[in-house]
Motif scaffolding. Structure first.
Motif, PDB file in Angstrom:
ATOM      1  N   UNK A  72      28.389  22.412  15.550  1.00  0.00           N
ATOM      2  CA  UNK A  72      29.232  22.228  14.372  1.00  0.00           C
ATOM      3  C   UNK A  72      28.427  22.580  13.135  1.00  0.00           C
ATOM      4  N   UNK A  73      29.060  23.333  12.252  1.00  0.00           N
ATOM      5  CA  UNK A  73      28.316  23.839  11.095  1.00  0.00           C
ATOM      6  C   UNK A  73      29.289  24.238  10.005  1.00  0.00           C
ATOM      7  N   UNK A  74      28.751  24.434   8.821  1.00  0.00           N
ATOM      8  CA  UNK A  74      29.584  25.006   7.764  1.00  0.00           C
ATOM      9  C   UNK A  74      29.941  26.421   8.175  1.00  0.00           C
ATOM     10  N   UNK A  75      31.121  26.913   7.745  1.00  0.00           N
ATOM     11  CA  UNK A  75      31.548  28.234   8.218  1.00  0.00           C
ATOM     12  C   UNK A  75      30.537  29.340   7.918  1.00  0.00           C
ATOM     13  N   UNK A  76      29.960  29.323   6.702  1.00  0.00           N
ATOM     14  CA  UNK A  76      29.012  30.405   6.379  1.00  0.00           C
ATOM     15  C   UNK A  76      27.883  30.434   7.403  1.00  0.00           C
ATOM     16  N   UNK A  77      27.333  29.244   7.670  1.00  0.00           N
ATOM     17  CA  UNK A  77      26.213  29.162   8.608  1.00  0.00           C
ATOM     18  C   UNK A  77      26.656  29.558  10.009  1.00  0.00           C
ATOM     19  N   UNK A  78      27.837  29.074  10.403  1.00  0.00           N
ATOM     20  CA  UNK A  78      28.295  29.333  11.770  1.00  0.00           C
ATOM     21  C   UNK A  78      28.502  30.818  12.008  1.00  0.00           C
ATOM     22  N   UNK A  79      29.162  31.472  11.053  1.00  0.00           N
ATOM     23  CA  UNK A  79      29.461  32.889  11.283  1.00  0.00           C
ATOM     24  C   UNK A  79      28.229  33.769  11.082  1.00  0.00           C
ATOM     25  N   UNK A  82      27.448  32.516  20.081  1.00  0.00           N
ATOM     26  CA  UNK A  82      27.173  33.928  19.793  1.00  0.00           C
ATOM     27  C   UNK A  82      28.052  34.824  20.656  1.00  0.00           C
ATOM     28  N   UNK A  83      28.104  34.473  21.936  1.00  0.00           N
ATOM     29  CA  UNK A  83      28.896  35.242  22.886  1.00  0.00           C
ATOM     30  C   UNK A  83      30.376  35.230  22.490  1.00  0.00           C
ATOM     31  N   UNK A  84      30.875  34.008  22.142  1.00  0.00           N
ATOM     32  CA  UNK A  84      32.279  33.848  21.767  1.00  0.00           C
ATOM     33  C   UNK A  84      32.598  34.682  20.521  1.00  0.00           C
ATOM     34  N   UNK A  85      31.736  34.569  19.515  1.00  0.00           N
ATOM     35  CA  UNK A  85      31.998  35.282  18.267  1.00  0.00           C
ATOM     36  C   UNK A  85      31.947  36.798  18.468  1.00  0.00           C
ATOM     37  N   UNK A  86      31.021  37.247  19.288  1.00  0.00           N
ATOM     38  CA  UNK A  86      30.926  38.690  19.509  1.00  0.00           C
ATOM     39  C   UNK A  86      32.214  39.192  20.172  1.00  0.00           C
TER      40      UNK A  86
END
Lengths: 246, 224
Positions: free
Chosen positions: A221-228, A237-241
């Motif tokens: 869990x993270x702030x969106x800027x950090x997460x993305x 990482x895998x999911x976002x890619x």
């Protein structure tokens, strides 16, 4: 956490022998917008469905607006009036007009008069930008319009928390934004929101925090800027890619 | 040529006794069909709801009831009540009581299935949406599930009512003087089978077709 609107404390849930949520600890403060994302089957829908008791859980506790759902004797219908929910498939009542869909619960549960409820409903329809559809039946509305009616229906109970379960997944692409815009307005007004969605643009712009789930656990869990910008876990990482590549 | 005189001469017996059941004999198609439909439907509501109950102690007996009565012929149920129950109770049961009991018990199984299927035809999401806005389960049933379920049930319910209406002719086997039995009685005396059985066919058809028409109009009204 004191003052949390929603607090998961070691929540675990099983469907038969299959564990779908494992030791979820998560606190959401009033006014916070949390986007829950993750691969399908990761338990994100189940997670938010626990908040208004649509799904029971077997272990841990979930405190919603000060009421512990694990303790016996919580009046669920009363609690649910303070927690609105919007579904992927809209679930409007097809035998009722838009106005009737919105006024049903305020009249039957809150005990408002029909005139009062109708007045509120019309204001809400303005807010979701379809004031002229009050007399229509859901079948005569586009998906985007139906979902906005569903949001108005939930808001009619003046909830403190709004849950969104993949609100745009069943929509044609050109209708997604009209729904996201309404949700963005709501977030700006300070509504506490839990949103399960794959709309990463919305998460980036509107969310205060992104919760990434996989296999029934909160992985990150993270702030969106950090997460993305820099997801910490390999699974994120895998999911976002996968979802950001197109 | 058809000799319609036989119908005219026996019109009162055929219609007043056979159709309405007002006469010297226990009988009457309508006098049996209408209460059988109403009571069978009411019992069917309970059976349909019981089949959907969460508790197995409620749902299992209802399931057994439905499976059993759907699995045996109606004539047999009539015979049981006619021959066996009076022996067990050591009490005579009049034809009307036997026929009505048999129809209600038998038809309730079918009505129960229609009601169960109708309720289950309402998508789960409807219940969830109603629950999510704070309606109690009784309110959800009343305002969200039943109005949609009934709309889905109407065609099957009317079909079943038509079947029941026509099946009342089976009550003639225990001497109940319904329309069919009345025609049979007149025919035994007059030997005019064409005229008599054609006449009662027309009477049955008029009633069943009116039911279909009414249902169609009712469905249209529900749909708008």
């Amino acid at each position: 956490m004191a003052g949390a609107a929603i607090e998961f404390e070691g929540v675990s849930k099983w469907f038969g022998n299959h564990q779908v949520l494992t030791d979820i600890d998560l606190a959401i403060v009033p006014g916070e917008v949390v986007v829950v994302c993750g691969p399908s089957g990761s338990g994100k829908s189940t997670l938010i469905r626990c908040v208004n008791g649509l799904e029971p859980f077997q272990r841990g506790d979930l405190v919603v607006l000060g009421d512990s759902l694990a303790s016996a004797g919580v009046r669920m219908p009363a609690l649910r009036t303070r927690v609105g929910m919007v579904f992927q498939s809209f679930n409007l009542f097809p035998h009722m007009t838009v106005l009737e869909n919105i006024t049903l619960a305020p009249v039957r549960v809150r005990g408002l008069s029909a005139t009062e409820a109708e007045k509120t409903a019309r204001t809400l329809l303005e807010r979701v930008r379809i004031p002229d559809k009050a007399g229509n039946y859901p079948a005569n509305l586009s998906g985007g319009q139906q979902q906005r009616v569903a949001i108005a229906r939930a808001l009619a109970m003046q909830p403190k928390i709004m849950l969104f379960d993949e609100p745009t997944s069943a929509l044609d692409p050109e209708m997604i934004n009209e729904v996201l815009d309404v949700m963005t307005d709501l977030a700006k007004e300070g509504m506490t929101m839990m949103v399960v969605t794959h709309e990463m643009g919305f998460a980036r712009r509107v969310a205060h925090r992104v919760v990434f789930m996989d296999a029934g656990r909160v992985v990150e869990e993270a702030k969106p800027e950090a997460f993305f910008a820099a997801p910490k876990s390999d699974r994120a990482k895998d999911f976002l890619s996968k979802i950001l590549s197109h | 040529m058809l000799d319609l005189g036989v119908i005219v001469a026996n019109f009162k017996f055929l219609v007043v006794q056979g159709l309405f059941g007002l006469g010297g004999f226990a009988g009457g198609t309508l006098r049996l069909a209408i209460p059988a439909i109403v009571l069978g439907f009411v019992l069917g509501i309970f059976i349909g709801l019981a089949r959907l109950a969460r508790s197995r102690f409620v749902s299992l007996p209802a399931t057994l009831y439905v499976e059993f009565f759907r699995g045996v012929p109606l004539v047999m149920v009539i015979f049981w009540i006619w021959f066996i129950i009076p022996q067990l109770l050591r009490l005579p049961i009049p034809e009307y009581g036997v026929a009505l009991t048999a129809f209600v018990i038998f038809e309730a199984a079918y009505f129960g299935e229609i009601i169960r299927a109708g309720i289950q035809s309402v998508p789960r999401g409807q219940v969830e949406a109603a629950t999510a806005v704070g309606l109690t389960s009784a309110q959800t049933m009343r305002f969200v599930v039943l109005p949609q379920a009934i709309r889905n049930m109407v065609p099957a319910l009317v079909t079943q009512m038509i079947v029941l209406f026509k099946d009342t002719s089976l009550a003639s086997i225990i001497g109940y003087v319904d329309l069919t039995k009345a025609a049979q009685i007149v025919n035994n005396r007059e030997i005019k089978p064409f005229e008599l059985y054609l006449f009662i066919a027309v009477v049955y058809f008029v009633f069943t077709y009116s039911m279909s028409l009414f249902a169609r109009r009712f469905e249209r009204r529900l749909a708008s």
